[in-house]
Design an enzyme around this catalytic site. Structure first.
Site, mmCIF file in Angstrom:
data_model
loop_
_atom_site.group_PDB
_atom_site.id
_atom_site.type_symbol
_atom_site.label_atom_id
_atom_site.label_comp_id
_atom_site.label_asym_id
_atom_site.label_seq_id
_atom_site.Cartn_x
_atom_site.Cartn_y
_atom_site.Cartn_z
ATOM 1 N N HIS A 70 -3.407 1.771 -0.195
ATOM 2 C CA HIS A 70 -4.046 1.483 1.090
ATOM 3 C C HIS A 70 -3.556 2.394 2.213
ATOM 4 O O HIS A 70 -4.102 2.365 3.318
ATOM 5 C CB HIS A 70 -3.876 0.004 1.463
ATOM 6 C CG HIS A 70 -2.504 -0.368 1.927
ATOM 7 N ND1 HIS A 70 -1.538 -0.888 1.082
ATOM 8 C CD2 HIS A 70 -1.928 -0.336 3.152
ATOM 9 C CE1 HIS A 70 -0.436 -1.150 1.764
ATOM 10 N NE2 HIS A 70 -0.653 -0.826 3.035
ATOM 11 N N ASP A 115 -2.353 -1.255 -5.979
ATOM 12 C CA ASP A 115 -2.020 -0.653 -4.694
ATOM 13 C C ASP A 115 -0.939 0.426 -4.857
ATOM 14 O O ASP A 115 0.207 0.254 -4.440
ATOM 15 C CB ASP A 115 -1.575 -1.735 -3.709
ATOM 16 C CG ASP A 115 -1.577 -1.248 -2.267
ATOM 17 O OD1 ASP A 115 -2.077 -0.137 -2.017
ATOM 18 O OD2 ASP A 115 -1.077 -1.995 -1.400
ATOM 19 N N GLN A 201 5.181 -4.304 9.093
ATOM 20 C CA GLN A 201 4.188 -3.286 9.356
ATOM 21 C C GLN A 201 4.859 -1.916 9.538
ATOM 22 O O GLN A 201 5.836 -1.790 10.264
ATOM 23 C CB GLN A 201 3.371 -3.632 10.602
ATOM 24 C CG GLN A 201 2.147 -4.461 10.308
ATOM 25 C CD GLN A 201 2.472 -5.787 9.624
ATOM 26 O OE1 GLN A 201 3.218 -6.573 10.174
ATOM 27 N NE2 GLN A 201 1.932 -6.011 8.447
ATOM 28 N N GLY A 202 4.310 -0.915 8.872
ATOM 29 C CA GLY A 202 4.889 0.411 8.873
ATOM 30 C C GLY A 202 5.772 0.685 7.676
ATOM 31 O O GLY A 202 6.184 1.821 7.452
ATOM 32 N N ASP A 203 6.077 -0.357 6.887
ATOM 33 C CA ASP A 203 6.872 -0.182 5.666
ATOM 34 C C ASP A 203 5.998 0.013 4.434
ATOM 35 O O ASP A 203 6.501 0.319 3.350
ATOM 36 C CB ASP A 203 7.793 -1.390 5.435
ATOM 37 C CG ASP A 203 8.913 -1.467 6.458
ATOM 38 O OD1 ASP A 203 9.401 -0.398 6.878
ATOM 39 O OD2 ASP A 203 9.303 -2.583 6.844
ATOM 40 N N SER A 204 4.687 -0.174 4.574
ATOM 41 C CA SER A 204 3.766 -0.022 3.453
ATOM 42 C C SER A 204 4.032 1.266 2.685
ATOM 43 O O SER A 204 4.275 2.323 3.278
ATOM 44 C CB SER A 204 2.314 0.015 3.948
ATOM 45 O OG SER A 204 1.799 -1.270 4.128
#
Length: 255
Positions: A70, A115, A201-204
Site C-alpha cells: 500500500h 501487503d 502512521q508513517g511506519d507502514s
C-alpha cells in the site's frame, strides 16, 4: 479496503515527511499516549530505510527494499522514490540517499492481505540486510518494530528512528478486534489489555523482527494497518512474511 477507522499506516506526505505533521486518522480520533518506544542507537538496525512517500522499509538486498504494497502505486519502472539509509537520524550528514528504478507490488494486491512490495535501487546501500522468515517458526514471541512514523496517534513523523517491543497476539484474539483480518497472510502484535505500544502512521512498510536461534535478526512482519495507534483491544496488523517468502524471493530475482 479496510474500514475508514482501521487505516493503513502510511503517510501521504511527500518530501520532508520525517518532520511533517501527518494524520490519517478520522477527525474524531482522539490522540493516544506515545507509542511506547525509545530512540534507536545509530547502527542498531542498519537494515532500516526511510522512503520519501512517508513509509519505512528494510534492505532485503543491498539494492532491494522490502516494504508494504500500500506504500507504492502498482508495478513497473519508477524513479520517483528516494530511499534514505545508513542513519538513525534522518538529518545526519552520513545519510545515504538513493533513487528507485523499479517497483514490484505483490501480485493480486487489492487492499486486503498480500501487503508487500519490492523497490529496486539505482545503486546498493552498503549496509547489512535483514533476512526474512521462510516458515512460521518465529511467528510467536516478542517482536521489535522500528520506524520514523508518528510517536502517538495523530502525531508528527520523527527525525530519529524509534523502536519498541510488541508481543504476539493470536489470530482468534485479533479477529475479535478486526473481522476482516486475513489469517495466514496477516499476524498481529500489541498489548491487548493496556495498549500504549504500537507502530503508527508513517511506519507502514517497516519491518517487525526478532532474534532467531542463531541470535540474528529475522523479519517476520511488515507494518500494515490497525485501528488508530496503541489503542487497547486493537493490536497492530502486520503482513505475515513467511507466508510470502517464496513469492518475495522470486520477485526479487526478477528485478
Amino acid at each position: 479496503m479496510k474500514l475508514l477507522s482501521a487505516l493503513k499506516r502510511c503517510s501521504v506526505a511527500l518530501a520532508a515527511v520525517a518532520l511533517a505533521t501527518v494524520s490519517l486518522q478520522p477527525a474524531s480520533a482522539a490522540p493516544q499516549p506515545i507509542v511506547g518506544g525509545e530512540r534507536a542507537a545509530q547502527g542498531e538496525f542498519p537494515f532500516m530505510v526511510r522512503l520519501s512517500m512517508g513509509c519505512g522499509g528494510a534492505l532485503y538486498a543491498q539494492d532491494i527494499v522490502l516494504t508494504a504494497a500500500h506504500c507504492v502505486d502498482g508495478s513497473g519502472n519508477d524513479t520517483s522514490i528516494t530511499v534514505t539509509g545508513g542513519v538513525a537520524d534522518l538529518r545526519s550528514s552520513d545519510a545515504v540517499k538513493v533513487r528507485s528504478t523499479k517497483v514490484l507490488q505483490a501480485p493480486g494486491y487489492n487492499g486486503t492481505g498480500k501487503d508487500w512490495a519490492l523497490i529496486k535501487l539505482a545503486r546498493p546501500i552498503d549496509q547489512p540486510t535483514l533476512k526474512i522468515a521462510t516458515d512460521s517458526t518465529y511467528d510467536r514471541g516478542t517482536f521489535t518494530v522500528a520506524g520514523w512514523g508518528a510517536d502517538r496517534e495523530g502525531g508528527r513523523q520523527q527525525r530519529h528512528l524509534l523502536k519498541a517491543e510488541v508481543p504476539f497476539v493470536s489470530d482468534a484474539d485479533c479477529q475479535s478486534a478486526y473481522r476482516d483480518l486475513v489469517p495466514g497472510e496477516e499476524l498481529c502484535a500489541g498489548l491487548l489489555d493496556t495498549g500504549g505500544v504500537d507502530s503508527c502512521q508513517g511506519d507502514s512498510g517497516g519491518p517487525m523482527f526478532r532474534k532467531d536461534d542463531a541470535d540474528e535478526w529475522i523479519q517476520v512482519g511488515i507494518v500494515s494497518w490497525g485501528r488508530g495507534c496503541a489503542r487497547p483491544d486493537y493490536p497492530g496488523v502486520y503482513t505475515e512474511v513467511s507466508h510470502f517468502a517464496s513469492g518475495i524471493a522470486s520477485a526479487a530475482a526478477s528485478l
